[in-house]
Write an enzyme that holds these catalytic residues in place. Structure first.
Site, PDB file in Angstrom:
ATOM      1  N   ARG A 165      34.135  35.091  29.655  1.00 45.20           N
ATOM      2  CA  ARG A 165      33.829  36.070  28.610  1.00 45.20           C
ATOM      3  C   ARG A 165      33.934  35.496  27.194  1.00 45.20           C
ATOM      4  O   ARG A 165      33.689  36.219  26.230  1.00 45.20           O
ATOM      5  CB  ARG A 165      34.751  37.280  28.742  1.00 45.20           C
ATOM      6  N   GLY A 214      51.814  55.364  36.683  1.00 46.30           N
ATOM      7  CA  GLY A 214      51.332  55.224  38.045  1.00 46.30           C
ATOM      8  C   GLY A 214      51.562  56.469  38.874  1.00 46.30           C
ATOM      9  O   GLY A 214      51.177  57.582  38.496  1.00 46.30           O
ATOM     10  N   ASP A 254      42.005  54.590  33.377  1.00 50.39           N
ATOM     11  CA  ASP A 254      40.847  54.933  32.555  1.00 50.39           C
ATOM     12  C   ASP A 254      40.394  56.361  32.836  1.00 50.39           C
ATOM     13  O   ASP A 254      40.051  57.115  31.910  1.00 50.39           O
ATOM     14  CB  ASP A 254      39.690  53.971  32.837  1.00 50.39           C
TER      15      ASP A 254
END
Length: 302
Positions: free
Chosen positions: A106, A230, A261
């Site tokens: 990237r 979580g 997300d």
């Protein structure tokens, strides 16, 4: 609250290659803020404008990304297409124990020049006109120092105009030259944030906080702090009150990709519709529990 908010999410989407057991590769696309943008658009429906802000190349992968985003209803007016450039790429490898390893290409991705090209000027000028600006710690890392400075200036102006700034901490150590550089960038941004969607593990890794209480105590100036933990209760501090909202129990977890997300998307969507923090957290847990029972970041549209 604006019943038809205009929202801009800033970040990177990459080409994803999933390495299968037979040696073949399955290709798709992925990125934290893109995942949130898609789920946010699905949650809000036609009641809002959700634009994605990024830079891509002029290649077929970039074309396919834009086609996919348009199908999901995302606005593409703030997507720059840079001639001769390419999106970033990553490959997911899974070992015999099911542990996943990510390999990234990237460094030359087009998005790294998202806010430094001449074409960035109208994009930066438009950011303060939105009702909500959303970005992540990954966004901060990939923009580089110059891009971050220009983003910060846009955030200042946006808040002066009444916009809300929403930040997801998503810390990835490999994207930063040092933990000190990351801390400095995060601290500059957190001073301009109205809603912080924080993953506790990332806060511990970046700042060394020992527990949830230290994380919540670290941001007294942020109006709304949501601590994602979580499968444990998420913790919320908002309006001088504290809430703990249990996560949904999932018997079989298939893939945790985009769990955070999707939670962020559903939480923000609920709050934009006028839901309470507790209602928003329940919506976040609901969507995240669905996402982790399906392989991949984006579940099929129902």
């Amino acid at each position: 609250m604006n019943p038809h908010p205009r929202i801009a999410l800033i970040g990177e989407c990459m080409i994803e290659l999933q390495h299968r057991a037979d040696g073949s590769l399955q290709q798709s696309f992925g990125g934290d803020t893109l995942n949130t943008a898609v789920y946010l658009r699905r949650e809000l429906g036609a009641s809002s404008t959700v634009d994605y802000v990024t830079a891509l190349g002029d290649d077929r992968f970039s074309d396919a990304m834009c086609q996919q985003w348009a199908t999901e209803g995302l606005g593409l007016d703030r997507v720059q297409r840079l001639p001769g450039r390419l999106p970033g790429l990553y490959c997911i490898q899974t070992d015999a124990q099911g542990e996943r390893k990510f390999l990234y290409w990237r460094n030359e991705a087009a998005v790294r020049d998202c806010f430094t090209t001449p074409g960035a000027e109208p994009v930066l000028a438009a950011l303060p006109t939105y009702d909500v600006l959303y970005f992540s710690g990954i966004t901060l890392a990939i923009l580089g120092e110059v891009g971050r400075v220009r983003l910060l200036a846009a955030l200042v102006e946006a808040r002066q105009r009444g916009a809300r700034v929403v930040f997801d901490n998503n810390y990835r150590a490999r994207l930063w030259a040092s933990v000190e550089a990351a801390r400095e960038a995060y601290q500059q941004v957190l001073a301009l944030v109205d809603m912080a969607l924080l993953t506790e593990d990332d806060e511990r890794a970046l700042f060394g906080y020992a527990d949830s209480e230290q994380v919540l105590a670290a941001y007294p100036g942020i109006e709304e702090v949501v601590l994602k933990r979580g499968a444990d209760d998420c913790l919320i501090r908002c309006g001088g009150e504290r809430f703990a909202v249990p996560a949904r129990v999932v018997e079989q977890v298939v893939d945790t990709t985009a769990a955070g997300d999707s939670f962020s998307a559903a939480y923000l969507a609920s709050r934009l519709r006028g839901g309470s923090p507790q209602e928003a957290a329940l919506a976040g847990h609901r969507l995240a529990s669905q996402v982790i029972q399906v392989s991949g970041a984006l579940i099929p549209r129902g």
